[in-house]
Design an enzyme around this catalytic site. Structure first.
Site, PDB file in Angstrom:
ATOM      1  N   SER A   1       0.793  -1.235   0.000  1.00  0.00           N
ATOM      2  CA  SER A   1       0.000   0.000   0.000  1.00  0.00           C
ATOM      3  C   SER A   1       0.823   1.281   0.000  1.00  0.00           C
ATOM      4  O   SER A   1       0.248   2.366  -0.120  1.00  0.00           O
ATOM      5  CB  SER A   1      -0.965   0.003   1.187  1.00  0.00           C
ATOM      6  OG  SER A   1      -2.053  -0.845   0.923  1.00  0.00           O
TER       7      SER A   1
ATOM      8  N   TYR B   1     -10.303   3.418   5.177  1.00  0.00           N
ATOM      9  CA  TYR B   1      -9.160   3.028   4.343  1.00  0.00           C
ATOM     10  C   TYR B   1      -9.670   2.192   3.172  1.00  0.00           C
ATOM     11  O   TYR B   1     -10.391   1.219   3.368  1.00  0.00           O
ATOM     12  CB  TYR B   1      -8.178   2.236   5.198  1.00  0.00           C
ATOM     13  CG  TYR B   1      -6.824   1.998   4.583  1.00  0.00           C
ATOM     14  CD1 TYR B   1      -5.817   2.949   4.691  1.00  0.00           C
ATOM     15  CD2 TYR B   1      -6.539   0.808   3.928  1.00  0.00           C
ATOM     16  CE1 TYR B   1      -4.564   2.727   4.149  1.00  0.00           C
ATOM     17  CE2 TYR B   1      -5.292   0.571   3.381  1.00  0.00           C
ATOM     18  CZ  TYR B   1      -4.308   1.537   3.497  1.00  0.00           C
ATOM     19  OH  TYR B   1      -3.068   1.309   2.956  1.00  0.00           O
TER      20      TYR B   1
END
Length: 376
Positions: free
Chosen positions: A79, A164
């Site tokens: 990520s 998220y």
């Protein structure tokens, strides 16, 4: 060269190896126990202080071949890729191709008339769109993805919750690439990454570089590499080496020269969680520095990724926080990453490992490394 300059050069030549050795000892003391604790085959630690970069390789890129980690070893960064996607959107904005104020539906005709009429690109870039974390398992192609987006309904108004989201940053990547009139991978590999001077960073690792691509290992020591899927490139698709990644952090610190189009970096304050753990920027998270380790661990724990958190927009957006700890974790099934830079100190640290292990340990290791760097 004057006599004084020759003396200065000689002193520097004598001091720098000693400083490097001392720094190596500090990093060894943190990294070697960590690798032993989790059985990590290999790691690369990249450090920059005032633009002076050092790479510290540990262990092997593959347990099968025993090939050692080097500064050219490629790791999946997970990520951390999201910060590259956000930077691509800034890259497009600088060319007047998009505006973060616009609704997502302005750029994607397929979702006009949907919830995305009220979701801005800034929401997508700061995890405040409300979109969930994962692409659903039954979504396997672009047509199904767009159908999912059209039907999606938010649980909260855009901007009010930090959730998220691979789906959110994935959509931003789609929009950025579309605005540049290029496929995402081409926009990244042929446009933005060269502008950053990152010549060994890829979404698709070329055949000539496969020998440098580390083998990843799951927490139960199975050899794994990242699987392809919808929005994988935009969300977690970057592979890079320690040398390129410390350059990336130094670019955020404005310590290296980059192409003129890439001189503005996505660190501007835009959203803060009401929990107070950190400020959410364009995919980077920041904390006022100095910061306690406990606060960093709180902000990087699994709960902050898996659960939504109330968020409040800071209006107008504030200037970058120079006395800030900017960080981002990244994971795939077989790799672990943690990146941090502190503008006020001109310090950056990048940690890369070819085995998954928990965020808490990554954060703690980087924290102790930076403490040691500040004492030197």
């Amino acid at each position: 060269m004057t006599k004084m300059n020759r003396c200065a050069a000689l002193i520097a030549a004598l001091i720098l190896p000693t400083a490097h050795a001392a720094q190596q000892q500090d990093i060894d003391a943190v990294i070697q126990p960590l690798m032993k604790k989790y059985g990590v085959p290999g790691m690369a630690i990249a450090v920059s202080v005032d633009g002076k970069q050092q790479i510290y390789p540990y262990g092997v890129a593959s347990k099968q071949t025993g090939k050692p980690i080097t500064e050219q070893t490629l790791f999946e960064v997970g990520s951390l890729s999201k910060t590259f996607t956000a930077t691509l959107a800034v890259y497009a904005q600088q060319q007047s191709k998009l505006s973060f104020k616009d609704p997502a539906s302005h750029y994607l005709p397929d979702v006009r008339g949907s919830a995305f009429d009220g979701v801005s690109l800034l929401n997508l870039a700061t995890h405040t769109s409300g979109l969930p974390l994962f692409v659903p398992d039954d979504v396997t192609n672009n047509a199904q993805l767009m159908a999912y987006y059209r039907a999606w309904q938010p649980k909260h108004p855009a901007g009010s919750y930090r959730v998220y989201s691979n789906l959110g940053i994935g959509m931003l990547g789609m929009i950025a690439a579309k605005s540049l009139d290029q496929p995402f991978i081409q926009a990244m590999e042929q446009g933005m990454l060269p502008a950053l001077g990152m010549s060994h960073t890829y979404v698709q690792v070329p055949a000539a570089q496969m020998a440098n691509y580390a083998q990843g290992y799951s927490k139960d020591d199975k050899p794994v590499r990242v699987n392809p899927g919808p929005l994988d490139a935009e969300s977690y698709g970057i592979k890079s080496n320690a040398r390129d990644l410390i350059r990336y952090l130094d670019a955020n610190l404005q310590q290296v020269k980059v192409a003129s189009v890439a001189r503005r970096w996505p660190r501007r304050t835009s959203v803060i969680t009401s929990a107070g753990a950190f400020t959410q920027d364009l995919m980077w998270e920041n904390y006022p520095y100095p910061v306690k380790l406990s606060r960093l661990i709180e902000g990087n724990n699994a709960g902050m990724i898996m659960n939504g958190t109330p968020a409040t927009a800071i209006t107008p957006p504030q200037p970058e926080l120079r006395a800030g700890w900017y960080n981002k974790t990244g994971s795939t099934g077989g790799f672990s990453t943690y990146a941090v830079f502190i503008p006020a100190k001109n310090i950056a640290v990048e940690m890369l490992a070819n085995k998954w292990f928990p965020n808490d340990d990554r954060v703690e290791a980087a924290y102790h490394i930076i403490q040691a760097l500040e004492k030197r």
